[in-house]
Enzyme design. Structure first.
Site, short mmCIF file in Angstrom:
data_model
loop_
_atom_site.label_atom_id
_atom_site.label_comp_id
_atom_site.label_asym_id
_atom_site.label_seq_id
_atom_site.Cartn_x
_atom_site.Cartn_y
_atom_site.Cartn_z
N ASP A 99 -60.93 72.27 -87.85
CA ASP A 99 -61.77 73.45 -87.58
C ASP A 99 -61.24 74.40 -86.51
O ASP A 99 -62.00 75.11 -85.87
CB ASP A 99 -63.16 72.95 -87.14
CG ASP A 99 -63.07 72.00 -85.95
OD1 ASP A 99 -62.07 72.06 -85.23
OD2 ASP A 99 -64.00 71.19 -85.76
N GLU A 121 -60.37 66.20 -93.07
CA GLU A 121 -61.55 66.19 -92.19
C GLU A 121 -62.52 67.32 -92.61
O GLU A 121 -63.00 68.12 -91.82
CB GLU A 121 -61.20 66.34 -90.71
CG GLU A 121 -62.30 65.88 -89.77
CD GLU A 121 -61.95 66.04 -88.28
OE1 GLU A 121 -62.17 67.12 -87.72
OE2 GLU A 121 -61.46 65.06 -87.70
N GLU A 135 -65.68 76.83 -83.92
CA GLU A 135 -65.26 75.79 -84.88
C GLU A 135 -66.17 75.69 -86.10
O GLU A 135 -65.70 75.45 -87.21
CB GLU A 135 -65.14 74.44 -84.18
CG GLU A 135 -63.95 74.30 -83.24
CD GLU A 135 -64.20 74.87 -81.86
OE1 GLU A 135 -65.34 75.33 -81.58
OE2 GLU A 135 -63.27 74.87 -81.04
N HIS A 217 -63.32 70.79 -72.85
CA HIS A 217 -62.63 72.06 -73.12
C HIS A 217 -63.44 73.06 -73.93
O HIS A 217 -63.02 74.21 -74.12
CB HIS A 217 -61.32 71.80 -73.86
CG HIS A 217 -61.52 71.26 -75.26
ND1 HIS A 217 -61.79 72.08 -76.32
CD2 HIS A 217 -61.54 70.00 -75.74
CE1 HIS A 217 -61.94 71.32 -77.40
NE2 HIS A 217 -61.80 70.06 -77.08
N ARG A 219 -65.27 75.93 -75.79
CA ARG A 219 -65.45 77.34 -75.41
C ARG A 219 -66.90 77.65 -75.01
O ARG A 219 -67.14 78.40 -74.08
CB ARG A 219 -65.05 78.26 -76.57
CG ARG A 219 -63.63 78.75 -76.48
CD ARG A 219 -63.30 79.65 -77.65
NE ARG A 219 -62.10 80.44 -77.40
CZ ARG A 219 -60.86 79.98 -77.39
NH1 ARG A 219 -60.62 78.71 -77.59
NH2 ARG A 219 -59.83 80.79 -77.18
N HIS A 250 -57.60 69.70 -69.36
CA HIS A 250 -57.09 70.57 -70.44
C HIS A 250 -56.41 71.80 -69.82
O HIS A 250 -56.86 72.31 -68.78
CB HIS A 250 -58.29 70.98 -71.30
CG HIS A 250 -57.93 71.61 -72.61
ND1 HIS A 250 -57.40 72.88 -72.71
CD2 HIS A 250 -58.03 71.15 -73.89
CE1 HIS A 250 -57.20 73.16 -73.99
NE2 HIS A 250 -57.57 72.13 -74.72
C1 UD1 Z 1 -58.39 74.78 -79.16
C2 UD1 Z 1 -59.26 74.96 -80.40
C3 UD1 Z 1 -60.39 73.94 -80.42
C4 UD1 Z 1 -59.86 72.53 -80.23
C5 UD1 Z 1 -59.01 72.48 -78.97
C6 UD1 Z 1 -58.39 71.13 -78.79
C7 UD1 Z 1 -59.67 77.17 -81.35
C8 UD1 Z 1 -60.38 78.46 -81.20
N1 UD1 Z 1 -59.86 76.29 -80.38
O1 UD1 Z 1 -59.16 75.14 -78.02
O2 UD1 Z 1 -61.09 74.02 -81.65
O3 UD1 Z 1 -60.95 71.65 -80.13
O4 UD1 Z 1 -57.96 73.44 -79.07
O5 UD1 Z 1 -57.87 70.97 -77.51
O6 UD1 Z 1 -58.97 76.97 -82.30
N2 UD1 Z 1 -52.91 76.07 -73.16
C9 UD1 Z 1 -51.68 75.81 -72.60
N3 UD1 Z 1 -50.89 74.83 -73.17
C10 UD1 Z 1 -51.27 74.10 -74.23
C11 UD1 Z 1 -52.54 74.34 -74.77
C12 UD1 Z 1 -53.35 75.35 -74.24
O7 UD1 Z 1 -51.29 76.44 -71.62
O8 UD1 Z 1 -50.52 73.23 -74.68
C13 UD1 Z 1 -53.77 77.15 -72.59
C14 UD1 Z 1 -53.20 78.54 -72.90
O9 UD1 Z 1 -53.45 79.39 -71.82
C15 UD1 Z 1 -54.03 78.96 -74.12
C16 UD1 Z 1 -55.37 78.37 -73.75
O10 UD1 Z 1 -55.07 77.09 -73.16
O11 UD1 Z 1 -54.07 80.35 -74.32
C17 UD1 Z 1 -56.37 78.25 -74.86
O12 UD1 Z 1 -55.84 77.61 -76.00
P1 UD1 Z 1 -56.64 77.75 -77.40
O13 UD1 Z 1 -55.92 76.94 -78.44
O14 UD1 Z 1 -56.90 79.17 -77.72
O15 UD1 Z 1 -58.05 77.13 -77.08
P2 UD1 Z 1 -58.46 75.66 -76.68
O16 UD1 Z 1 -59.54 75.76 -75.68
O17 UD1 Z 1 -57.27 74.86 -76.36
N1 UDP Z 2 -56.13 63.21 -75.90
C1 UDP Z 2 -54.84 63.02 -75.44
N2 UDP Z 2 -54.57 63.27 -74.12
C2 UDP Z 2 -55.52 63.70 -73.25
C3 UDP Z 2 -56.84 63.91 -73.73
C4 UDP Z 2 -57.10 63.67 -75.07
O1 UDP Z 2 -53.95 62.62 -76.19
O2 UDP Z 2 -55.20 63.90 -72.06
C5 UDP Z 2 -56.42 62.99 -77.34
C6 UDP Z 2 -57.66 62.19 -77.68
O3 UDP Z 2 -57.39 60.80 -77.76
C7 UDP Z 2 -58.06 62.77 -79.04
C8 UDP Z 2 -57.61 64.22 -78.96
O4 UDP Z 2 -56.66 64.28 -77.90
O5 UDP Z 2 -57.34 62.16 -80.10
C9 UDP Z 2 -58.78 65.12 -78.67
O6 UDP Z 2 -58.35 66.39 -78.34
P1 UDP Z 2 -59.29 67.50 -77.76
O7 UDP Z 2 -60.41 66.88 -77.03
O8 UDP Z 2 -58.42 68.47 -77.03
O9 UDP Z 2 -59.80 68.25 -79.08
P2 UDP Z 2 -61.05 68.03 -80.06
O10 UDP Z 2 -60.97 66.66 -80.61
O11 UDP Z 2 -62.29 68.29 -79.27
O12 UDP Z 2 -60.84 69.08 -81.09
#
Ligand code: UD1
Ligand code: UDP
Length: 382
Positions: A99, A121, A135, A217, A219, A250
């Site tokens: 999602d 999923e 999502e 994390h 939003r 995160h």
């Molecule tokens: C995203 C997904 C969310 C998912 C989550 C898992 C969307 C809108 N959101 O949220 O559904 O549950 O990932 O973690 O698709 N960043 C880094 N390095 C990384 C990752 C993120 O620096 O490796 C920072 C960057 O500034 C980036 C920001 O996090 O712009 C947001 O990343 P984004 O993927 O847009 O949103 P998440 O909150 O990570």
């Molecule tokens: N996870 C990880 N390292 C971390 C925190 C989480 O590998 O420091 C794993 C966790 O076991 C799970 C996945 O990341 O499999 C969940 O990711 P996240 O919570 O970012 O996204 P969501 O599942 O909410 O989309």
């Protein structure tokens, strides 16, 4: 016989964890499938950690992550950058997961290309478009254009049937996260397991105390929600010096800022960088309690027998709530503190929430998906 061309697309940490065993399963069937992996790199460091653990080298890396990215630019960039990949490789089937914005935008791009969309999923719903945001919208849009829905549970299949999806195109497989989890649990418990991050944790964390593992994390929790969460964690840490809170934070700046501003310097709260998957699995196994807003962790924790307090008001994963190992606590400070305190103080309450069960699968989801494409796809796909 022409090989079927598979393209597996993902972009964030959880998608990578849940798609990695599927990539391996397709690659184990090299005589039948030509398989390529495309990452949007909506996440960068957190995605690369997963690729490295599962030893996956993407064939296409769109490298799209921007610091503090917004949904408009990200969606547009995924759509336009996928066009040449789809036109060059011409896949028969494109696999997307879950999602995220990567999932939704890839589904749209695939629809434009004419390839078949396989959604892993599929069918999770909260029935609230604002929660989780964005999502719930992402998965609804994806379901509209999907040809084959790989649903993890009976409930997720029923959700799709209520939306008039054709029953023949919905296949219950269990969740691929359990495939990834079992593989990783096996690795981290093998006698020769060596891991730099685990060594770091052994130095940083006081394992004589009860471990409370925290992640967050979402939003919709940015802003006030995260302030409440941090205040609750601080109160819990101060009230319970026999507990150690470990929080891999995160990398989203909307999470990093409040968490480091509000929780740095509390002696029994350890703020650390996101962990690679094996180290995180190792830590989940060591934990007393998990407090999170994560989707994936709600699925993993029951298989490890760990109670989870979920800092959300809704969940698309009702199965573990119904069996009592997951409890929704929202982001209300008092509610988080109260429920965590009950589990810390009341052995009976703790026992009730910590039984081991597997509502999300038995580790064979990827085999079921690949076997389906091998054997039945031509009969059912419209
Ligand atoms: C995203 C997904 C969310 C998912 C989550 C898992 C969307 C809108 N959101 O949220 O559904 O549950 O990932 O973690 O698709 N960043 C880094 N390095 C990384 C990752 C993120 O620096 O490796 C920072 C960057 O500034 C980036 C920001 O996090 O712009 C947001 O990343 P984004 O993927 O847009 O949103 P998440 O909150 O990570
Ligand atoms: N996870 C990880 N390292 C971390 C925190 C989480 O590998 O420091 C794993 C966790 O076991 C799970 C996945 O990341 O499999 C969940 O990711 P996240 O919570 O970012 O996204 P969501 O599942 O909410 O989309």
């Amino acid at each position: 016989m022409n090989k079927k061309k598979i393209l597996i697309v993902f972009g964030t940490r959880p998608e990578a964890i849940k798609m990695a065993p599927l990539v391996k399963e397709f690659q184990n069937n090299i005589n039948i499938f030509e398989t390529k992996v495309c990452i949007t790199a909506q996440h960068r460091e957190m995605l690369d950690q997963v690729l490295s653990f599962f030893e996956i080298t993407p064939d296409f890396d769109l490298d799209l992550m921007k610091p503090g990215q917004n949904l408009y630019d990200l969606t547009a960039a995924i759509l336009s950058n996928l066009k040449p990949v789809l036109e060059e490789y011409k896949p028969d089937f494109v696999f997307v997961h879950g999602d995220t914005t990567t999932t939704m935008a890839t589904s749209l791009a695939t629809f434009y290309s004419g390839a078949k969309i396989c959604h892993v999923e599929a069918g999770l719903r909260t029935f609230n478009m604002q929660s989780p945001f964005p999502e719930e919208m992402n998965r609804c849009v994806t379901s509209i254009v999907t040809n084959l829905h790989f649903a993890p549970t009976k409930t997720s299949k029923e959700n799709l049937i209520k939306e008039n999806k054709t029953e023949n195109c919905i296949i219950i497989t269990g969740n691929t996260v359990i495939d990834a989890l079992l593989y990783s649990v096996n690795k981290v418990n093998s006698p020769n397991f060596e891991d730099e991050e685990v060594n770091m944790l052994k130095h940083v964390v006081d394992f004589d105390k009860r471990l409370i593992l925290v992640t967050g994390h979402r939003r919709e929790n940015h802003g006030k929600g995260f302030i409440n969460i941090c205040e609750a964690l601080k109160e819990l840490a101060i009230k319970n010096p026999n507990c150690e809170i470990v929080y891999p934070v995160h990398l989203n700046p909307n999470v990093q800022k409040p968490v480091y501003d509000l929780l740095s310097g509390v002696s029994n709260i350890k703020l650390i960088s996101p962990l690679s998957y094996p180290a995180f699995v190792w830590l989940m196994e060591k934990s007393f309690l998990i407090i999170t807003d994560s989707g994936g962790i709600q699925e993993e924790a029951p298989s490890l027998g760990k109670p989870v307090l979920v800092m959300r008001n809704t969940t698309e994963r009702p199965e573990a709530v119904e069996t009592g190992t997951v409890l929704l606590v929202g982001t209300d400070k008092q509610k988080i503190v109260k429920e965590a305190q009950t589990l810390i103080n009341n052995e009976e309450a703790y026992k009730k929430m910590s039984h081991l069960h597997n509502p999300y699968g038995d580790g064979t989801a990827c085999k079921k998906i690949v076997n389906y494409i091998k054997e039945k796809e031509t009969i059912f796909v419209k």
